[in-house]
Scaffold this active site. Sequence first.
Site, PDB file in Angstrom:
ATOM      1  N   SER A 269       0.834  -1.213   0.000  1.00 53.45           N
ATOM      2  CA  SER A 269       0.000   0.000   0.000  1.00 53.45           C
ATOM      3  C   SER A 269       0.860   1.252   0.000  1.00 53.45           C
ATOM      4  CB  SER A 269      -0.866   0.033   1.257  1.00 53.45           C
ATOM      5  OG  SER A 269      -0.052   0.337   2.378  1.00 53.45           O
ATOM      6  N   ASP A 270       0.329   2.346  -0.541  1.00 55.62           N
ATOM      7  CA  ASP A 270       0.972   3.621  -0.259  1.00 55.62           C
ATOM      8  C   ASP A 270       0.765   3.892   1.234  1.00 55.62           C
ATOM      9  OD1 ASP A 270       2.306   5.995  -0.385  1.00 55.62           O
ATOM     10  OD2 ASP A 270       1.289   6.735  -2.172  1.00 55.62           O
ATOM     11  N   TRP A 271       1.520   4.864   1.757  1.00 54.36           N
ATOM     12  CA  TRP A 271       1.596   5.034   3.208  1.00 54.36           C
ATOM     13  C   TRP A 271       0.255   5.461   3.816  1.00 54.36           C
ATOM     14  CZ3 TRP A 271       5.228   2.558   1.482  1.00 54.36           C
ATOM     15  CH2 TRP A 271       6.372   2.231   2.184  1.00 54.36           C
ATOM     16  N   ALA A 273      -2.549   4.211   3.075  1.00 56.74           N
ATOM     17  CA  ALA A 273      -3.605   4.213   2.054  1.00 56.74           C
ATOM     18  C   ALA A 273      -4.543   3.018   2.226  1.00 56.74           C
ATOM     19  CB  ALA A 273      -2.991   4.196   0.657  1.00 56.74           C
TER      20      ALA A 273
END
Length: 689
Positions: A269-271, A273
């Site tokens: 995942s993006d941070w 997200a």
Amino acid sequence: MAILSYYLILLLASVYVLCANTVPNYPSPQGGRSTSPVDDDWNVAYEKAKAFVSDMTLIEKLNLTSGVGFKGMGRCTGNTRDIPSKGFYGLCLQDEPTGVRGTDFVTVFPAALSAGANFNRQIIYDRAKAMGLEFRNKGVDVFLGPAVGPLGTKELGGRNWEAFGTDPYLQGIAGAETVKGIQDAGMIAVGKHFILNEQGTKRTQVDELVDERSLYELYVWPFADLIREGVSSIMPSYNLVNGTYSTENGYLLNRILKNNLGFLGFTVSDWWATHSTRAALGGLDMDMPGNIVDLNHVYNGGDFPLFEDKSYFGANLTLGVLSGSIPIERIDDMATRIMAAYFKTKLDEIRPQRGPPTFSEFSEADTGYLYLPVGKGPVVSLNEHVDVRTQYSEDASYNVAIEAITLLKNEKNTLPLNDKKKVSRISVLGRAAFPNPYDQCLGDGNKGCSLEMQQGAAMMGGGSGTAQSTSFITPFEAVNERVRRDKTSMRYFKGSNSSDPMFISTATHSDVNLIFAQSFISENQDLENDTLWYDADQVIEGACRVNKNNVVVITAPGPLNLEKWIENENVTAVLYTPYLGQVAGKAIVDVLYGERDVSGRLPFTIAMGKQDIVPITNVTHPDPTIPREALDDALLNAGLYVDYRYFDHKNVTPRYEFGFGMSYTKFNFSDIKVHTVKVLSEQLPPPPG
Ligand code: BGC
């Protein structure tokens, strides 16, 4: 008979289409479920990964799939947990687009958009490999790049400079060469941000609506090239796509990535997200940085709980498995995919020789608590100041920078400036030539450089794509050096007030004015407008009033508006470049003086006016008060007609088109025969809707 078989084919085709449209997005396809016919490295990696995971407990598997939290709970931007029974210390995931983030003695490379402007595979590869080796030698395992999304659909998008240009083919080729370089250096590359991460404004809420054809032909395309190159990881983005967050979007992750494109690595995942534990079912394999933070609350001025011990993929995922709502096979697959990426990039051989990270992104101290933000754990060495810069990095940076500089205008053979008799009095104008008084703006996004503190030459954009500068050659310094060598003469004026008598004097009494202009942007934002910073338009116009020879050099994260002065005959030459990293000034001056030919090509189109750019949208989701069909979504309107496709389709003349760029070389043509071709290429049908 022929007619019968025709109808039979039609019938089969429609059954196929029907089936294709009803393919379920669940369960998440298992990595390595069949052997790869084209990439034996993946087959070997999967054998090892399956064996590695086979005797692990549930908790151990989950230690691989989630991060430890943020801001110093581990040394890197992202850190997975340890698996002591296997002697396996957690993975270090570190940012990216210009070099190793948040540590010293590294090279600040030209941005990816500069690599895109090269259109040169070898140079793009060398940049990536040189970067990858610096990451490896600092102790990193997972290189959080390359970005092949944003595509650049929205010209003012704040992260366009972190990717390679507004064309899927260019993004795909440049991205794939970059993956190859990073993984040849022994790092796991992460293709990001999947997908439609086209703006910073409300990036965690924006819902990008897209039709199937545009999705595949524009946005998925470059990721397909990355997968073909064997990319080991892909990062789902913050935004929603057609109503569902990317991180839990079974259609995007299970169906498109893992099924249709046959992606064998892991998704991360993006941070912050990730929005749910069920994201695991949607195809997410690793949650970063591991704790739960509501970014919308943070962006609205709320506090930032950095190390709260709540996690979608930790305890909640354990409960999910024990309660039977998440099948254990999914957890096995998540862990196996992560370990397959690890073995594919040969980290099992590299890590024992090299050891863990030798730096902490979150502290400049030599030693400190292992768990910094809570002041707990043993006192350990945090920063060993290992110098990872090499001649290879220096050469790669210089070559990318040189080949990124693009010549847009060159009247009366103004450039190159190699005739001392013609040009011996040089004036340097424009704030963007000079050093920034705030050192923290020359690097690491963690050190608190605000947009207001950007007051000088930029070597890169801001945010997670920064690396810490060790030395920076500004344009001013490089011109100064050249003038000293040539025994010519230089004057300069730093300000923007073109009616200041000193400005007028400096701009008037020179053989050439070198005017430096730029625009700056940081992550989580978009450009507020398409104009040059530090009132550079006024500086250019002021200089043109008093001098007939003005050369403008623009450094920008994307296309800007040049209309105020581009046709002014006293603007004799214009160079345009994305961020060039630490060698910026030297590369620009070497090109200005013809030490190297100029060969950059625009990786985007420069429009003449605002009416021809795709606006940043403020529409967010979920907002139950807005009916779905009433959403004025910019992307949907853009459809397939992005960048040069739009200008061709609408028959609009741009200022400079995608791919534009001249050189100093002169060409002679003779005996040209021209055949007109009526239909140049297949006409695309209009996008649906
Ligand atoms: C960015 C990612 C980056 C991550 C870790 C996010 O805000 O969107 O590109 O890798 O932070 O720093």
